[in-house]
Scaffold this active site. Sequence first.
Site, PDB file in Angstrom:
ATOM      1  N   LYS A  15      -0.725  -6.976  -0.531  1.00  0.00           N
ATOM      2  CA  LYS A  15      -0.768  -6.265  -1.536  1.00  0.00           C
ATOM      3  C   LYS A  15       0.869  -5.603  -2.213  1.00  0.00           C
ATOM      4  CE  LYS A  15      -1.963  -1.298  -1.549  1.00  0.00           C
ATOM      5  NZ  LYS A  15      -2.384  -0.451  -0.663  1.00  0.00           N
ATOM      6  N   GLY A  36      -3.532   8.946  -1.560  1.00  0.00           N
ATOM      7  CA  GLY A  36      -3.726  10.477  -0.642  1.00  0.00           C
ATOM      8  C   GLY A  36      -3.965  11.237  -0.820  1.00  0.00           C
ATOM      9  N   ALA A  63      -5.928   3.738  -4.513  1.00  0.00           N
ATOM     10  CA  ALA A  63      -5.573   4.717  -4.020  1.00  0.00           C
ATOM     11  C   ALA A  63      -6.002   6.126  -5.390  1.00  0.00           C
ATOM     12  CB  ALA A  63      -4.126   4.413  -4.477  1.00  0.00           C
ATOM     13  N   GLY A  64      -5.658   7.660  -4.669  1.00  0.00           N
ATOM     14  CA  GLY A  64      -5.783   8.491  -4.940  1.00  0.00           C
ATOM     15  C   GLY A  64      -7.531   8.476  -4.819  1.00  0.00           C
ATOM     16  N   THR A 109      -7.637   6.785   3.063  1.00  0.00           N
ATOM     17  CA  THR A 109      -7.295   8.177   3.532  1.00  0.00           C
ATOM     18  C   THR A 109      -8.551   8.761   3.106  1.00  0.00           C
ATOM     19  OG1 THR A 109      -4.961   8.319   3.157  1.00  0.00           O
ATOM     20  CG2 THR A 109      -6.287  10.215   3.645  1.00  0.00           C
TER      21      THR A 109
END
Lengths: 66, 265
Positions: free
Chosen positions: B98, B159, B186-187, B209
Site C-alpha cells: 500500500k 482518520g 481512508a476517511g 480509525t
Amino acid sequence: MQITLNSNALEIEGTISISNLLMCKGYKDKLVAVAVNGEFMPRENYDGYILQDKDSVEIVAPMQGG
Amino acid sequence: MSDKWQIGKTEISSRLFLGTASYPSPDILRASIEAAQPGLITVSLRRENAAGKGQAFWDIIKGFNIPVLPNTASCYGVDEAVTTAQMAREIFETNRIKLEVIGDDYTLQPDIYGLLEATQKLIKLGFEVYPYMTDDLVLAQRLVDLGCNILMPWGAPIGSGRGLNNIYALKQLRERFPDKTLVIDAGLGAPSHASAAMEIGYDAVLLNTAVAKAGDPAMMAGAFAGAVKAGRDAYLSGIIAKQDSATPSTPLLDKPFWHQEKGSG
C-alpha cells in the site's frame, strides 16, 4: 568509527558487519529488515557488508498500520 | 454465501480490509479482526528496539492466516517510500504494497507527483502497488498507464470519519475504470459510508480509525462487515433508479371503490 543506529550515535571499535551488529545489539533471531544510508540492505548481504564510518543504519520490524 | 474474489494475485473472501493501528489493546485488536473477518490486514514497519515489541504484534497477526497489506505510511519522499517497501517485502514476504507518499501534514493528502514516481520504481522492482490516492481522474489514468490494476482513492482525509466527500468523482472513477479494482481507502467513519461505497460499485473498502477509535471496536468491526456485505449485495441486486414522483407500491387494479362516482352510493 561512529555510526548511527536508528538515529542514535554508536561508537564502534574495529570493523563490524551488519550480521555482527544485529547480534551485538540484541536483534538476533528477531524479524527485522535493515537499510543503510537510506538504501535497502537485503538479508543475504548482512555478512558481507562491513560498516563504514558515518554509516546510518535503520532497523525496522512489523508494527501496527492502517 | 462466501464471496470469494481476487485482488491482484490474491484470492480473498471479504471486501472489508482492516487496519491494525490505534486499538486500545492487543486483545481488542484481536477481537476486532475476529469480528470483521477482513480480506486483507494492513501492517507497517517501525524502528525496532531490542525489546522486540514488533514481534509480539506480528505473532497476533500471523495467527489469523489472513493476507497482509504492508504500507509505507508516513513516508514523505519517493526514496523513503521505495526503501520502506523493499524492507516490507522482505519482512512480510509479499509483493503487495500500500503505497503512501504524503504531501501535506494537515490533510495527509498524497503527493501525487511523488506517488507516480514511486509507483513507477516499485512496479519495475516487481511490486503489486496499491496506491493511496486522491479521487483525481487524471491521476488514476496515469497510475493505470504505469501498470496499476488496483486504485485506492480516499473517501476523505485519513482518520477524519467524513465518509465519501466527493461521490461524483468516485462514481466517475468507477465508470471510467470498470475493469480495475477500486478500493475506498481512508476517511470512512460510519458503516453507512462503507455501504454507500459498495453500492456505487467499489470492490472493497479499507478502514482503520472508524473501528479502532469506536466505543466498542469489535462491535463496530462487525457492523462494518455487515454494511460492506449489504452494500455489495445491493449493488449486485440492481438498485432502482431515483424518480421525482411517487409510484404506489400496492397494485391499484381491483382496489375496492376504485373510480367509484362521487355520491353514487
